[in-house]
Design a protein around this motif. Sequence first.
Motif, PDB file in Angstrom:
ATOM      1  N   GLN A   1     -45.140  25.982 -21.182  1.00 36.08           N
ATOM      2  CA  GLN A   1     -44.504  25.963 -22.499  1.00 36.08           C
ATOM      3  C   GLN A   1     -43.838  24.612 -22.713  1.00 36.08           C
ATOM      4  N   ALA A   2     -43.736  24.226 -23.992  1.00 35.29           N
ATOM      5  CA  ALA A   2     -43.084  22.951 -24.296  1.00 35.29           C
ATOM      6  C   ALA A   2     -41.589  23.106 -24.025  1.00 35.29           C
ATOM      7  N   VAL A   3     -41.014  22.145 -23.381  1.00 34.43           N
ATOM      8  CA  VAL A   3     -39.578  22.229 -23.083  1.00 34.43           C
ATOM      9  C   VAL A   3     -38.927  20.858 -23.253  1.00 34.43           C
ATOM     10  N   GLY A   4     -37.724  20.883 -23.798  1.00 38.58           N
ATOM     11  CA  GLY A   4     -37.020  19.624 -24.020  1.00 38.58           C
ATOM     12  C   GLY A   4     -36.043  19.332 -22.904  1.00 38.58           C
ATOM     13  N   VAL A   5     -35.499  18.141 -22.910  1.00 35.28           N
ATOM     14  CA  VAL A   5     -34.587  17.757 -21.831  1.00 35.28           C
ATOM     15  C   VAL A   5     -33.154  17.596 -22.328  1.00 35.28           C
ATOM     16  N   LYS A   6     -32.948  17.991 -23.584  1.00 32.14           N
ATOM     17  CA  LYS A   6     -31.631  17.813 -24.198  1.00 32.14           C
ATOM     18  C   LYS A   6     -30.520  18.484 -23.378  1.00 32.14           C
ATOM     19  N   LYS A   7     -30.759  19.773 -23.067  1.00 30.01           N
ATOM     20  CA  LYS A   7     -29.745  20.535 -22.332  1.00 30.01           C
ATOM     21  C   LYS A   7     -29.502  19.916 -20.957  1.00 30.01           C
ATOM     22  N   SER A   8     -30.613  19.537 -20.302  1.00 31.52           N
ATOM     23  CA  SER A   8     -30.473  18.950 -18.969  1.00 31.52           C
ATOM     24  C   SER A   8     -29.655  17.668 -19.032  1.00 31.52           C
ATOM     25  N   LYS A   9     -29.899  16.894 -20.089  1.00 34.41           N
ATOM     26  CA  LYS A   9     -29.139  15.644 -20.215  1.00 34.41           C
ATOM     27  C   LYS A   9     -27.654  15.942 -20.360  1.00 34.41           C
ATOM     28  N   ARG A  10     -27.354  16.990 -21.135  1.00 31.22           N
ATOM     29  CA  ARG A  10     -25.952  17.353 -21.344  1.00 31.22           C
ATOM     30  C   ARG A  10     -25.290  17.783 -20.036  1.00 31.22           C
ATOM     31  N   VAL A  11     -25.989  18.620 -19.266  1.00 27.58           N
ATOM     32  CA  VAL A  11     -25.357  19.100 -18.027  1.00 27.58           C
ATOM     33  C   VAL A  11     -25.224  17.966 -17.007  1.00 27.58           C
ATOM     34  N   VAL A  12     -26.223  17.080 -16.984  1.00 24.41           N
ATOM     35  CA  VAL A  12     -26.123  15.959 -16.040  1.00 24.41           C
ATOM     36  C   VAL A  12     -24.945  15.070 -16.432  1.00 24.41           C
ATOM     37  N   GLN A  13     -24.742  14.917 -17.732  1.00 20.90           N
ATOM     38  CA  GLN A  13     -23.583  14.135 -18.190  1.00 20.90           C
ATOM     39  C   GLN A  13     -22.294  14.783 -17.677  1.00 20.90           C
ATOM     40  N   GLY A  14     -22.268  16.105 -17.688  1.00 19.75           N
ATOM     41  CA  GLY A  14     -21.109  16.841 -17.161  1.00 19.75           C
ATOM     42  C   GLY A  14     -20.912  16.554 -15.679  1.00 19.75           C
ATOM     43  N   LEU A  15     -22.013  16.507 -14.930  1.00 22.02           N
ATOM     44  CA  LEU A  15     -21.919  16.216 -13.487  1.00 22.02           C
ATOM     45  C   LEU A  15     -21.431  14.783 -13.260  1.00 22.02           C
ATOM     46  N   VAL A  16     -21.920  13.872 -14.107  1.00 26.55           N
ATOM     47  CA  VAL A  16     -21.494  12.461 -13.976  1.00 26.55           C
ATOM     48  C   VAL A  16     -19.986  12.370 -14.204  1.00 26.55           C
ATOM     49  N   ASP A  17     -19.494  13.012 -15.259  1.00 31.14           N
ATOM     50  CA  ASP A  17     -18.046  12.986 -15.538  1.00 31.14           C
ATOM     51  C   ASP A  17     -17.262  13.551 -14.362  1.00 31.14           C
ATOM     52  N   MET A  18     -17.760  14.667 -13.836  1.00 26.39           N
ATOM     53  CA  MET A  18     -17.108  15.335 -12.727  1.00 26.39           C
ATOM     54  C   MET A  18     -17.107  14.424 -11.495  1.00 26.39           C
ATOM     55  N   MET A  19     -18.234  13.769 -11.264  1.00 22.43           N
ATOM     56  CA  MET A  19     -18.386  12.885 -10.108  1.00 22.43           C
ATOM     57  C   MET A  19     -17.354  11.753 -10.179  1.00 22.43           C
ATOM     58  N   LEU A  20     -17.140  11.247 -11.379  1.00 21.03           N
ATOM     59  CA  LEU A  20     -16.189  10.150 -11.536  1.00 21.03           C
ATOM     60  C   LEU A  20     -14.746  10.627 -11.329  1.00 21.03           C
ATOM     61  N   GLN A  21     -14.498  11.914 -11.604  1.00 19.18           N
ATOM     62  CA  GLN A  21     -13.125  12.436 -11.473  1.00 19.18           C
ATOM     63  C   GLN A  21     -12.846  13.043 -10.098  1.00 19.18           C
ATOM     64  N   ASP A  22     -13.791  13.842  -9.606  1.00 17.99           N
ATOM     65  CA  ASP A  22     -13.502  14.635  -8.408  1.00 17.99           C
ATOM     66  C   ASP A  22     -14.766  14.794  -7.556  1.00 17.99           C
ATOM     67  N   GLU A  23     -15.116  13.709  -6.910  1.00 20.42           N
ATOM     68  CA  GLU A  23     -16.347  13.691  -6.116  1.00 20.42           C
ATOM     69  C   GLU A  23     -16.305  14.734  -4.999  1.00 20.42           C
ATOM     70  N   MET A  24     -15.108  14.908  -4.409  1.00 20.94           N
ATOM     71  CA  MET A  24     -14.964  15.780  -3.247  1.00 20.94           C
ATOM     72  C   MET A  24     -15.384  17.230  -3.566  1.00 20.94           C
ATOM     73  N   THR A  25     -14.897  17.743  -4.689  1.00 21.73           N
ATOM     74  CA  THR A  25     -15.227  19.128  -5.061  1.00 21.73           C
ATOM     75  C   THR A  25     -16.726  19.278  -5.295  1.00 21.73           C
ATOM     76  N   LEU A  26     -17.290  18.289  -5.982  1.00 22.18           N
ATOM     77  CA  LEU A  26     -18.714  18.371  -6.304  1.00 22.18           C
ATOM     78  C   LEU A  26     -19.580  18.306  -5.039  1.00 22.18           C
ATOM     79  N   LEU A  27     -19.219  17.421  -4.122  1.00 24.61           N
ATOM     80  CA  LEU A  27     -19.992  17.340  -2.869  1.00 24.61           C
ATOM     81  C   LEU A  27     -19.851  18.635  -2.068  1.00 24.61           C
ATOM     82  N   GLY A  28     -18.690  19.260  -2.161  1.00 29.32           N
ATOM     83  CA  GLY A  28     -18.475  20.539  -1.481  1.00 29.32           C
ATOM     84  C   GLY A  28     -19.447  21.596  -1.991  1.00 29.32           C
ATOM     85  N   LEU A  29     -19.719  21.575  -3.281  1.00 34.49           N
ATOM     86  CA  LEU A  29     -20.619  22.576  -3.859  1.00 34.49           C
ATOM     87  C   LEU A  29     -22.053  22.427  -3.352  1.00 34.49           C
ATOM     88  N   THR A  30     -22.411  21.228  -2.888  1.00 30.59           N
ATOM     89  CA  THR A  30     -23.786  21.048  -2.391  1.00 30.59           C
ATOM     90  C   THR A  30     -24.016  21.775  -1.060  1.00 30.59           C
TER      91      THR A  30
END
Length: 486
Positions: free
Chosen positions: A201-230
Amino acid sequence: MSEPAPREANPKLFEALKGSRIRDENLNRLGKRLVYQVHILLKTAHIHLAGNAALAQPSERLVKTVEEILEWRGAAHLHHEGDHLYLDDLRLKMDLEGYIGFTEVIDNFRRREIGSVRFLDDVSPQEVIEFAHLWMTTSTAGTLQELLSARGVQHIAIEPPSSHLPSTHPERVTQKAVAKRTYFRTITAVAEVMESVKLKQAVGVKKSKRVVQGLVDMMLQDEMTLLGLTTLRSHDEYTYSHCVNVCILALAIGQRLGYERSHLSDLGIAALFHDVGKAEIPLDVLNKSTDFTPEEWDMIRRHPILGVKSLLRLKGLDEISTKIVIAGFEHHLNYDLSGYPRLATPRKLTLFGRIISLADCYDAMTASRVYNRIPLAPDKALRLMLKKSGTAYDPLLMKVFVNCMGLYPVGTIVALDTGELGVVIGAHPSPDRRGRPILKLIRDASGREVDGDTIDLADPTLSPTRRIVSTADAASMQIDLTRFFL
Ligand SMILES: [Fe+2]
Ligand SMILES: [Fe+2]
Protein backbone atom coordinates in the motif's frame (compact mmCIF):
# COMPACT_ATOMS: atom_id res chain seq x y z
CA MET A 1 1.16 -4.95 60.14
CA SER A 2 1.50 -8.69 59.83
CA GLU A 3 0.97 -10.31 56.49
CA PRO A 4 -2.53 -11.82 56.09
CA ALA A 5 -2.67 -15.58 55.67
CA PRO A 6 -3.52 -16.75 52.19
CA ARG A 7 -7.04 -17.95 51.63
CA GLU A 8 -7.25 -21.72 51.23
CA ALA A 9 -3.50 -21.98 50.71
CA ASN A 10 -1.34 -24.50 52.48
CA PRO A 11 0.19 -22.38 55.31
CA LYS A 12 3.40 -24.42 55.39
CA LEU A 13 3.90 -24.11 51.68
CA PHE A 14 3.08 -20.45 51.88
CA GLU A 15 5.64 -19.93 54.63
CA ALA A 16 8.25 -21.72 52.55
CA LEU A 17 7.53 -19.59 49.57
CA LYS A 18 7.01 -16.36 51.47
CA GLY A 19 9.33 -13.70 50.21
CA SER A 20 10.62 -16.04 47.60
CA ARG A 21 11.08 -15.45 43.93
CA ILE A 22 8.24 -17.86 43.10
CA ARG A 23 5.76 -15.90 45.15
CA ASP A 24 6.85 -12.60 43.63
CA GLU A 25 6.81 -14.00 40.11
CA ASN A 26 3.32 -15.37 40.59
CA LEU A 27 2.04 -12.17 42.12
CA ASN A 28 3.71 -10.14 39.39
CA ARG A 29 2.06 -12.25 36.71
CA LEU A 30 -1.33 -11.98 38.41
CA GLY A 31 -0.83 -8.26 39.08
CA LYS A 32 -0.05 -7.58 35.43
CA ARG A 33 -3.15 -9.52 34.45
CA LEU A 34 -5.22 -7.53 36.95
CA VAL A 35 -3.94 -4.23 35.52
CA TYR A 36 -4.74 -5.39 32.01
CA GLN A 37 -8.24 -6.45 33.07
CA VAL A 38 -8.92 -3.18 34.93
CA HIS A 39 -7.78 -1.38 31.77
CA ILE A 40 -10.15 -3.41 29.56
CA LEU A 41 -13.01 -3.04 32.06
CA LEU A 42 -12.73 0.75 32.22
CA LYS A 43 -12.27 1.03 28.47
CA THR A 44 -15.38 -1.10 27.87
CA ALA A 45 -17.37 0.90 30.42
CA HIS A 46 -16.30 4.07 28.63
CA ILE A 47 -17.55 2.78 25.27
CA HIS A 48 -20.73 1.11 26.58
CA LEU A 49 -21.89 3.69 29.06
CA ALA A 50 -25.44 2.37 29.25
CA GLY A 51 -25.35 -1.41 28.90
CA ASN A 52 -24.08 -4.14 31.20
CA ALA A 53 -23.85 -6.99 28.70
CA ALA A 54 -20.49 -5.89 27.33
CA LEU A 55 -19.11 -5.68 30.85
CA ALA A 56 -20.12 -9.21 31.84
CA GLN A 57 -17.07 -10.99 30.49
CA PRO A 58 -14.43 -8.43 31.60
CA SER A 59 -15.90 -8.36 35.11
CA GLU A 60 -16.03 -12.16 35.40
CA ARG A 61 -12.42 -12.43 34.26
CA LEU A 62 -11.35 -9.77 36.71
CA VAL A 63 -13.08 -11.56 39.59
CA LYS A 64 -11.27 -14.80 38.64
CA THR A 65 -7.92 -13.03 38.77
CA VAL A 66 -8.80 -11.47 42.13
CA GLU A 67 -9.63 -14.95 43.44
CA GLU A 68 -6.25 -16.22 42.28
CA ILE A 69 -4.47 -13.30 43.95
CA LEU A 70 -6.38 -14.03 47.15
CA GLU A 71 -4.78 -17.47 47.19
CA TRP A 72 -1.59 -15.58 47.98
CA ARG A 73 -2.76 -12.38 49.56
CA GLY A 74 -5.51 -11.16 51.88
CA ALA A 75 -6.61 -8.53 49.39
CA ALA A 76 -5.96 -7.60 45.81
CA HIS A 77 -4.71 -4.11 46.50
CA LEU A 78 -3.71 -2.16 43.40
CA HIS A 79 -2.11 1.23 43.94
CA HIS A 80 0.24 3.62 42.23
CA GLU A 81 3.24 5.67 43.20
CA GLY A 82 4.80 7.98 40.67
CA ASP A 83 5.18 6.08 37.44
CA HIS A 84 4.68 2.64 38.97
CA LEU A 85 1.85 0.33 39.89
CA TYR A 86 2.00 -1.93 42.94
CA LEU A 87 0.12 -5.03 43.95
CA ASP A 88 0.30 -4.61 47.70
CA ASP A 89 4.01 -4.09 48.39
CA LEU A 90 5.16 -5.61 45.12
CA ARG A 91 6.13 -3.17 42.40
CA LEU A 92 4.75 -4.64 39.20
CA LYS A 93 7.24 -5.11 36.41
CA MET A 94 5.93 -3.46 33.32
CA ASP A 95 6.82 -4.89 29.93
CA LEU A 96 6.51 -3.51 26.44
CA GLU A 97 3.35 -5.46 25.69
CA GLY A 98 1.59 -4.22 28.81
CA TYR A 99 2.82 -0.65 28.55
CA ILE A 100 -0.37 0.93 27.19
CA GLY A 101 -2.57 -0.72 29.83
CA PHE A 102 -0.23 0.33 32.66
CA THR A 103 0.03 3.95 31.62
CA GLU A 104 -3.69 4.30 30.97
CA VAL A 105 -4.59 2.82 34.36
CA ILE A 106 -2.12 5.17 36.09
CA ASP A 107 -3.54 8.13 34.12
CA ASN A 108 -7.04 7.06 35.11
CA PHE A 109 -6.03 6.89 38.80
CA ARG A 110 -4.38 10.29 38.61
CA ARG A 111 -7.25 12.02 36.83
CA ARG A 112 -9.68 10.92 39.55
CA GLU A 113 -7.20 11.47 42.36
CA ILE A 114 -7.41 7.83 43.29
CA GLY A 115 -4.51 6.25 45.12
CA SER A 116 -5.64 2.67 45.30
CA VAL A 117 -8.37 0.13 44.62
CA ARG A 118 -8.83 -2.86 46.89
CA PHE A 119 -10.77 -5.87 45.67
CA LEU A 120 -11.76 -7.89 48.71
CA ASP A 121 -12.65 -11.52 49.23
CA ASP A 122 -16.04 -12.46 47.76
CA VAL A 123 -16.19 -9.56 45.33
CA SER A 124 -18.81 -10.34 42.68
CA PRO A 125 -18.91 -9.60 38.94
CA GLN A 126 -22.01 -7.44 39.57
CA GLU A 127 -20.05 -5.30 42.05
CA VAL A 128 -17.25 -4.93 39.51
CA ILE A 129 -19.76 -3.77 36.87
CA GLU A 130 -21.22 -1.25 39.34
CA PHE A 131 -17.72 -0.05 40.14
CA ALA A 132 -16.88 0.43 36.44
CA HIS A 133 -20.02 2.48 35.82
CA LEU A 134 -19.44 4.67 38.87
CA TRP A 135 -15.79 5.15 37.93
CA MET A 136 -16.96 6.69 34.66
CA THR A 137 -19.29 9.14 36.33
CA THR A 138 -17.32 10.34 39.35
CA SER A 139 -14.28 12.48 39.61
CA THR A 140 -12.63 11.80 42.97
CA ALA A 141 -11.82 8.94 45.30
CA GLY A 142 -14.10 10.32 48.07
CA THR A 143 -17.20 10.53 45.91
CA LEU A 144 -16.55 7.18 44.31
CA GLN A 145 -16.23 5.49 47.70
CA GLU A 146 -19.46 7.15 48.92
CA LEU A 147 -21.37 6.05 45.83
CA LEU A 148 -20.01 2.50 46.08
CA SER A 149 -21.20 2.28 49.69
CA ALA A 150 -24.58 3.80 48.77
CA ARG A 151 -25.07 1.16 46.08
CA GLY A 152 -24.18 -1.63 48.47
CA VAL A 153 -20.81 -2.49 46.92
CA GLN A 154 -18.99 -3.81 49.96
CA HIS A 155 -16.06 -5.66 48.45
CA ILE A 156 -14.34 -2.88 46.56
CA ALA A 157 -12.65 -0.06 48.46
CA ILE A 158 -11.21 3.13 47.05
CA GLU A 159 -8.60 5.29 48.73
CA PRO A 160 -7.12 8.66 47.82
CA PRO A 161 -3.37 8.93 47.13
CA SER A 162 -1.26 9.00 50.29
CA SER A 163 0.43 12.36 50.47
CA HIS A 164 3.39 11.16 52.55
CA LEU A 165 4.77 8.98 49.79
CA PRO A 166 8.18 9.93 48.52
CA SER A 167 7.89 11.34 45.04
CA THR A 168 10.42 11.38 42.26
CA HIS A 169 11.49 14.80 41.05
CA PRO A 170 8.45 15.99 39.04
CA GLU A 171 10.50 17.42 36.18
CA ARG A 172 12.39 14.16 35.78
CA VAL A 173 9.12 12.15 35.87
CA THR A 174 7.59 14.30 33.14
CA GLN A 175 10.67 14.08 30.96
CA LYS A 176 10.80 10.32 31.37
CA ALA A 177 7.12 10.05 30.53
CA VAL A 178 7.61 12.17 27.39
CA ALA A 179 10.57 10.01 26.35
CA LYS A 180 8.53 6.84 26.76
CA ARG A 181 5.59 8.25 24.85
CA THR A 182 7.90 9.33 22.03
CA TYR A 183 9.54 5.90 21.97
CA PHE A 184 6.20 4.09 21.65
CA ARG A 185 4.86 6.53 19.09
CA THR A 186 7.93 5.84 16.98
CA ILE A 187 7.33 2.09 17.27
CA THR A 188 3.75 2.62 16.04
CA ALA A 189 4.92 4.83 13.15
CA VAL A 190 7.53 2.35 11.95
CA ALA A 191 5.05 -0.53 12.32
CA GLU A 192 2.53 1.33 10.14
CA VAL A 193 5.09 1.96 7.42
CA MET A 194 6.33 -1.63 7.43
CA GLU A 195 2.82 -3.09 7.43
CA SER A 196 1.87 -0.87 4.47
CA VAL A 197 5.02 -1.87 2.61
CA LYS A 198 4.15 -5.50 3.26
CA LEU A 199 0.67 -5.02 1.80
CA LYS A 200 2.09 -2.96 -1.09
CA GLN A 201 0.00 0.00 0.00
CA ALA A 202 1.10 3.57 -0.59
CA VAL A 203 2.45 5.07 2.61
CA GLY A 204 3.80 8.48 3.47
CA VAL A 205 6.65 9.42 5.75
CA LYS A 206 5.07 12.48 7.32
CA LYS A 207 4.24 10.80 10.62
CA SER A 208 7.64 9.14 10.80
CA LYS A 209 9.32 12.47 10.26
CA ARG A 210 7.29 13.96 13.10
CA VAL A 211 8.15 11.19 15.56
CA VAL A 212 11.82 11.25 14.61
CA GLN A 213 11.80 14.99 15.24
CA GLY A 214 10.43 14.16 18.70
CA LEU A 215 13.31 11.73 19.28
CA VAL A 216 15.83 14.34 18.12
CA ASP A 217 14.41 16.90 20.58
CA MET A 218 14.48 14.30 23.34
CA MET A 219 18.05 13.30 22.45
CA LEU A 220 19.18 16.90 22.77
CA GLN A 221 17.50 17.24 26.18
CA ASP A 222 17.85 13.86 27.88
CA GLU A 223 20.06 11.40 26.07
CA MET A 224 20.36 9.15 29.13
CA THR A 225 16.65 8.32 29.35
CA LEU A 226 16.40 7.67 25.64
CA LEU A 227 19.42 5.36 25.58
CA GLY A 228 17.92 3.52 28.55
CA LEU A 229 14.82 2.76 26.50
CA THR A 230 16.93 0.97 23.88
CA THR A 231 17.59 -1.79 26.41
CA LEU A 232 13.94 -2.82 26.28
CA ARG A 233 13.04 -5.76 24.14
CA SER A 234 9.68 -6.69 22.82
CA HIS A 235 9.46 -10.28 21.70
CA ASP A 236 6.31 -9.66 19.73
CA GLU A 237 7.50 -6.56 18.00
CA TYR A 238 11.21 -7.21 17.73
CA THR A 239 11.66 -5.75 14.24
CA TYR A 240 9.93 -2.51 15.14
CA SER A 241 11.69 -1.92 18.45
CA HIS A 242 14.98 -2.78 16.72
CA CYS A 243 14.36 -0.03 14.14
CA VAL A 244 13.59 2.51 16.87
CA ASN A 245 16.66 1.46 18.89
CA VAL A 246 18.92 1.78 15.86
CA CYS A 247 17.43 5.21 15.25
CA ILE A 248 18.19 6.32 18.83
CA LEU A 249 21.73 4.90 18.79
CA ALA A 250 22.45 6.53 15.41
CA LEU A 251 21.15 9.86 16.73
CA ALA A 252 23.43 9.57 19.76
CA ILE A 253 26.41 9.14 17.41
CA GLY A 254 25.20 11.97 15.14
CA GLN A 255 24.88 14.25 18.13
CA ARG A 256 28.48 13.49 19.16
CA LEU A 257 29.55 14.38 15.63
CA GLY A 258 27.95 17.79 16.07
CA TYR A 259 25.14 17.27 13.55
CA GLU A 260 22.57 20.04 13.32
CA ARG A 261 18.93 19.33 14.05
CA SER A 262 17.86 18.90 10.40
CA HIS A 263 20.81 16.66 9.68
CA LEU A 264 19.97 14.58 12.75
CA SER A 265 16.40 14.19 11.48
CA ASP A 266 17.62 12.83 8.14
CA LEU A 267 19.95 10.43 9.93
CA GLY A 268 17.09 9.36 12.22
CA ILE A 269 14.76 8.63 9.28
CA ALA A 270 17.49 6.68 7.49
CA ALA A 271 18.09 4.62 10.64
CA LEU A 272 14.39 4.09 11.30
CA PHE A 273 13.88 2.70 7.80
CA HIS A 274 17.17 0.82 7.45
CA ASP A 275 15.40 -2.57 7.63
CA VAL A 276 12.27 -1.66 5.69
CA GLY A 277 13.23 -4.36 3.17
CA LYS A 278 12.51 -6.95 5.86
CA ALA A 279 8.81 -6.14 5.50
CA GLU A 280 8.83 -8.34 2.40
CA ILE A 281 10.45 -11.33 4.10
CA PRO A 282 7.91 -13.79 5.58
CA LEU A 283 7.62 -13.50 9.36
CA ASP A 284 8.12 -17.23 9.88
CA VAL A 285 11.55 -16.84 8.30
CA LEU A 286 12.45 -13.68 10.26
CA ASN A 287 11.31 -15.20 13.55
CA LYS A 288 12.75 -18.65 12.99
CA SER A 289 14.26 -20.10 16.14
CA THR A 290 16.44 -22.62 14.30
CA ASP A 291 19.21 -22.11 11.73
CA PHE A 292 18.34 -20.61 8.36
CA THR A 293 18.50 -22.77 5.26
CA PRO A 294 20.78 -21.46 2.45
CA GLU A 295 17.64 -20.27 0.61
CA GLU A 296 16.45 -18.39 3.66
CA TRP A 297 19.85 -16.76 4.06
CA ASP A 298 19.63 -15.63 0.45
CA MET A 299 16.27 -14.08 1.22
CA ILE A 300 17.63 -12.31 4.31
CA ARG A 301 20.62 -11.03 2.38
CA ARG A 302 18.33 -9.43 -0.16
CA HIS A 303 16.68 -7.08 2.36
CA PRO A 304 18.99 -4.10 1.76
CA ILE A 305 18.09 -4.21 -1.96
CA LEU A 306 14.39 -4.78 -1.26
CA GLY A 307 14.65 -1.83 1.12
CA VAL A 308 15.87 0.48 -1.62
CA LYS A 309 12.85 -0.42 -3.75
CA SER A 310 10.46 0.11 -0.84
CA LEU A 311 12.01 3.44 0.13
CA LEU A 312 11.73 4.70 -3.44
CA ARG A 313 8.02 3.89 -3.40
CA LEU A 314 7.31 5.84 -0.20
CA LYS A 315 5.13 8.91 -0.60
CA GLY A 316 7.01 12.15 0.00
CA LEU A 317 9.98 10.84 -1.93
CA ASP A 318 10.96 14.30 -3.06
CA GLU A 319 11.58 15.09 0.57
CA ILE A 320 13.61 11.95 1.16
CA SER A 321 17.19 12.57 0.26
CA THR A 322 19.21 10.05 -1.66
CA LYS A 323 21.46 9.52 1.32
CA ILE A 324 18.60 7.92 3.25
CA VAL A 325 18.08 5.35 0.50
CA ILE A 326 21.82 4.72 0.12
CA ALA A 327 22.29 4.27 3.87
CA GLY A 328 19.68 1.49 3.86
CA PHE A 329 21.46 -0.20 1.01
CA GLU A 330 24.81 0.04 2.78
CA HIS A 331 23.97 -1.04 6.33
CA HIS A 332 25.25 -4.64 5.96
CA LEU A 333 28.16 -3.90 3.62
CA ASN A 334 30.76 -3.41 6.40
CA TYR A 335 33.49 -0.77 6.39
CA ASP A 336 35.79 -3.09 4.38
CA LEU A 337 32.93 -4.19 2.07
CA SER A 338 33.16 -7.76 3.38
CA GLY A 339 29.41 -7.86 4.05
CA TYR A 340 26.41 -7.99 1.72
CA PRO A 341 25.23 -7.36 -0.97
CA ARG A 342 28.46 -7.93 -2.89
CA LEU A 343 29.48 -4.93 -4.95
CA ALA A 344 30.80 -5.15 -8.52
CA THR A 345 32.82 -1.98 -8.03
CA PRO A 346 34.26 -1.10 -4.61
CA ARG A 347 33.13 2.22 -3.18
CA LYS A 348 33.47 4.11 0.06
CA LEU A 349 30.49 3.84 2.38
CA THR A 350 28.61 7.05 3.19
CA LEU A 351 28.82 8.43 6.71
CA PHE A 352 25.13 7.67 7.30
CA GLY A 353 25.72 4.07 6.18
CA ARG A 354 28.70 3.67 8.50
CA ILE A 355 26.85 5.14 11.50
CA ILE A 356 23.76 3.00 10.96
CA SER A 357 25.84 -0.12 10.48
CA LEU A 358 27.43 0.39 13.94
CA ALA A 359 24.11 1.11 15.62
CA ASP A 360 22.48 -1.85 13.86
CA CYS A 361 25.13 -4.38 14.89
CA TYR A 362 25.17 -3.20 18.50
CA ASP A 363 21.41 -3.50 18.85
CA ALA A 364 21.29 -6.84 17.02
CA MET A 365 24.06 -8.29 19.22
CA THR A 366 22.39 -7.25 22.46
CA ALA A 367 18.93 -8.42 21.35
CA SER A 368 17.76 -11.95 21.81
CA ARG A 369 16.08 -12.74 18.56
CA VAL A 370 18.34 -11.88 15.70
CA TYR A 371 19.59 -14.66 13.52
CA ASN A 372 19.25 -17.10 16.38
CA ARG A 373 21.98 -15.49 18.46
CA ILE A 374 22.14 -15.55 22.22
CA PRO A 375 21.93 -11.97 23.49
CA LEU A 376 25.22 -10.49 24.55
CA ALA A 377 25.63 -8.27 27.59
CA PRO A 378 26.09 -4.66 26.36
CA ASP A 379 29.74 -4.38 27.48
CA LYS A 380 30.62 -7.70 25.83
CA ALA A 381 28.96 -6.65 22.56
CA LEU A 382 30.92 -3.41 22.61
CA ARG A 383 34.20 -5.23 23.28
CA LEU A 384 33.53 -7.68 20.45
CA MET A 385 32.79 -4.81 18.11
CA LEU A 386 36.01 -3.06 19.14
CA LYS A 387 37.93 -6.09 17.86
CA LYS A 388 36.48 -5.45 14.41
CA SER A 389 37.21 -1.74 14.47
CA GLY A 390 38.93 -0.88 11.18
CA THR A 391 37.59 -3.95 9.40
CA ALA A 392 33.81 -4.21 9.86
CA TYR A 393 33.46 -0.78 11.44
CA ASP A 394 34.84 2.67 10.79
CA PRO A 395 37.57 3.04 13.49
CA LEU A 396 36.89 6.72 14.11
CA LEU A 397 33.17 6.19 14.46
CA MET A 398 33.84 3.24 16.75
CA LYS A 399 35.71 5.61 19.07
CA VAL A 400 32.81 8.04 18.99
CA PHE A 401 30.43 5.20 19.80
CA VAL A 402 32.52 4.04 22.78
CA ASN A 403 32.66 7.64 24.00
CA CYS A 404 28.94 7.79 23.74
CA MET A 405 28.14 4.46 25.44
CA GLY A 406 31.03 4.33 27.92
CA LEU A 407 32.94 1.12 28.65
CA TYR A 408 29.88 -0.12 30.50
CA PRO A 409 26.94 0.76 28.25
CA VAL A 410 23.48 1.49 29.58
CA GLY A 411 21.83 -1.76 30.69
CA THR A 412 25.08 -3.45 31.80
CA ILE A 413 24.82 -5.30 35.11
CA VAL A 414 27.90 -4.63 37.23
CA ALA A 415 29.18 -6.25 40.42
CA LEU A 416 30.86 -3.84 42.85
CA ASP A 417 33.67 -4.43 45.34
CA THR A 418 31.14 -3.80 48.12
CA GLY A 419 29.28 -6.97 47.08
CA GLU A 420 26.42 -4.90 45.67
CA LEU A 421 24.97 -5.26 42.18
CA GLY A 422 23.97 -2.34 39.98
CA VAL A 423 22.59 -1.63 36.54
CA VAL A 424 24.21 1.09 34.44
CA ILE A 425 21.74 3.83 33.65
CA GLY A 426 24.10 6.48 32.27
CA ALA A 427 27.63 7.19 31.07
CA HIS A 428 29.94 10.17 31.40
CA PRO A 429 30.95 11.85 28.18
CA SER A 430 34.54 12.60 29.24
CA PRO A 431 37.01 9.78 28.39
CA ASP A 432 38.67 9.79 31.84
CA ARG A 433 35.34 8.89 33.48
CA ARG A 434 34.15 6.36 30.92
CA GLY A 435 34.89 3.43 33.25
CA ARG A 436 32.88 4.97 36.10
CA PRO A 437 29.26 5.10 35.01
CA ILE A 438 26.06 6.13 36.78
CA LEU A 439 24.31 3.15 38.38
CA LYS A 440 21.14 2.16 40.06
CA LEU A 441 21.72 -0.33 42.87
CA ILE A 442 19.57 -3.43 42.44
CA ARG A 443 20.96 -5.88 45.02
CA ASP A 444 22.57 -5.20 48.35
CA ALA A 445 25.72 -6.85 49.72
CA SER A 446 23.71 -9.82 51.04
CA GLY A 447 22.25 -10.47 47.58
CA ARG A 448 18.80 -9.17 48.48
CA GLU A 449 16.92 -7.38 45.71
CA VAL A 450 16.58 -3.67 46.46
CA ASP A 451 15.07 -0.67 44.76
CA GLY A 452 18.32 1.10 45.54
CA ASP A 453 19.80 4.55 45.12
CA THR A 454 21.22 6.00 41.97
CA ILE A 455 24.95 6.51 42.43
CA ASP A 456 27.61 8.12 40.29
CA LEU A 457 30.85 6.13 40.45
CA ALA A 458 32.76 9.18 39.22
CA ASP A 459 31.52 11.28 42.13
CA PRO A 460 34.53 11.91 44.41
CA THR A 461 32.25 12.42 47.42
CA LEU A 462 30.55 9.03 47.01
CA SER A 463 30.65 7.09 50.27
CA PRO A 464 31.58 4.32 50.49
CA THR A 465 33.71 4.49 47.37
CA ARG A 466 32.82 1.69 45.02
CA ARG A 467 34.66 -0.02 42.21
CA ILE A 468 33.38 -2.27 39.44
CA VAL A 469 34.90 -5.74 39.81
CA SER A 470 33.01 -7.58 37.07
CA THR A 471 30.01 -7.49 34.82
CA ALA A 472 27.15 -9.94 34.72
CA ASP A 473 24.62 -11.03 32.17
CA ALA A 474 21.09 -9.80 32.84
CA ALA A 475 19.50 -12.62 30.84
CA SER A 476 21.29 -15.48 32.58
CA MET A 477 20.76 -13.88 35.99
CA GLN A 478 17.08 -13.52 35.12
CA ILE A 479 17.19 -9.80 35.76
CA ASP A 480 14.44 -8.02 33.91
CA LEU A 481 15.76 -4.64 32.76
CA THR A 482 12.30 -3.37 31.89
CA ARG A 483 11.57 -2.30 35.44
CA PHE A 484 14.53 0.07 35.52
CA PHE A 485 13.93 1.77 32.20
CA LEU A 486 10.19 1.71 31.69
FE1 LIG B 1 19.37 -5.19 8.22
FE1 LIG C 1 18.81 -3.98 11.34
